[in-house]
Design a protein around this motif. Structure first.
Motif: not given
Length: 264
Positions: A181-191
């Motif tokens: 879940y955190l990996a997905a959140a990081v990637l969302r932050t990085l767009q």
């Protein structure tokens, strides 16, 4: 220019809780998962992970910050200070001043800097002072991110982490679900688009009063008291470990293969 992602910090970034013996140190973690997704967008992406479990902020600064800066990263993630918060006595203002100095050093490389707040873990009513420290830490992290134009993943605000299956039994480290879940959140932050699938963990199970008391006793005996003992004896977990990915690898070439080559 290809991405060079350098991850530094403690167990949060090493990947503790996302157990996988096919990876160095027996863990995978959100950073490895992010690196793999970045490599799908650009196969030339390089990745380094210097994070090690149980490290306090000073250790991360001494052994990882300068090493990360010397690698000419285009993206560097930094999470440290959580183990300082767990100390019996600390000068939190001093810790936060050193934290900001490290962020400034990383920002000076020209890389994008990725910071994190720490989740609002409600460990136990007896440990409420630690929660107050954590909240103070998070407020300062947000200020530092703004001051140094850093990207921020606001872990504290992620409601999904209220689910107990997001955490290991020690209540401190994310489980495999939490790391995904955190990996997905990081990637969302990085767009950055990704292919990480997030499972529905279902409803939070209800517990009786007796079950809650039993869980609390088991947690103190199984995790808290041994942790305090290790801190008293100054024998941190993973003291003999070395960083997972100390030299740049290309995740597109296969991380499990890179791990086998690293092990010789």
């Amino acid at each position: 220019m290809a991405e060079r992602f350098v991850a530094i910090g403690d167990s949060f970034t090493e990947g503790v809780g996302d157990w996988d013996e096919r990876f160095p140190n027996g863990v995978r973690g959100w950073a490895d998962r992010v690196a793999k997704q970045l490599s799908k967008a650009d196969p030339e992406t390089e990745y380094v992970n210097l994070a090690l479990r149980s490290r306090v902020l000073d250790d991360v600064i001494e052994h990882q910050v300068e090493a990360a800066a010397a690698l000419d990263p285009t993206l560097v993630s930094f999470f440290a200070g959580g183990n300082d918060i767990l100390q019996i006595r600390i000068d939190l203002d001093d810790v936060l001043a050193r934290y900001e100095k490290a962020v400034a050093q990383l920002a000076a490389t020209g890389a994008r800097v990725l910071l994190f707040t720490s989740y609002d873990l409600r460990l136990s009513p007896l440990l409420e002072p630690l929660r107050l420290r954590n909240n103070q830490f998070n407020r300062r992290v947000r200020e530092v991110a703004l001051a140094h134009d850093a990207l921020l993943v606001d872990h504290w605000a992620m409601r999904a982490f209220a689910h107990p299956r997001m955490w290991e039994p020690d209540r401190l480290h994310m489980s495999r679900h939490g790391h995904r879940y955190l990996a997905a959140a990081v990637l969302r932050t990085l767009q950055v688009d990704h292919t990480i699938t997030l499972r529905d963990l279902g409803r939070i199970p209800e517990r009786t009063w007796a079950e809650a008391v039993t869980d609390e006793i088991d947690w103190w005996q199984g995790w808290v008291i041994p942790m305090l003992g290790r801190r008293w004896r100054r024998t941190p977990l993973g003291g003999a470990l070395t960083p997972k990915w100390p030299e740049p690898i290309k995740p597109a070439s296969g991380m499990k293969r890179s791990a086998r080559e690293q092990l010789g």
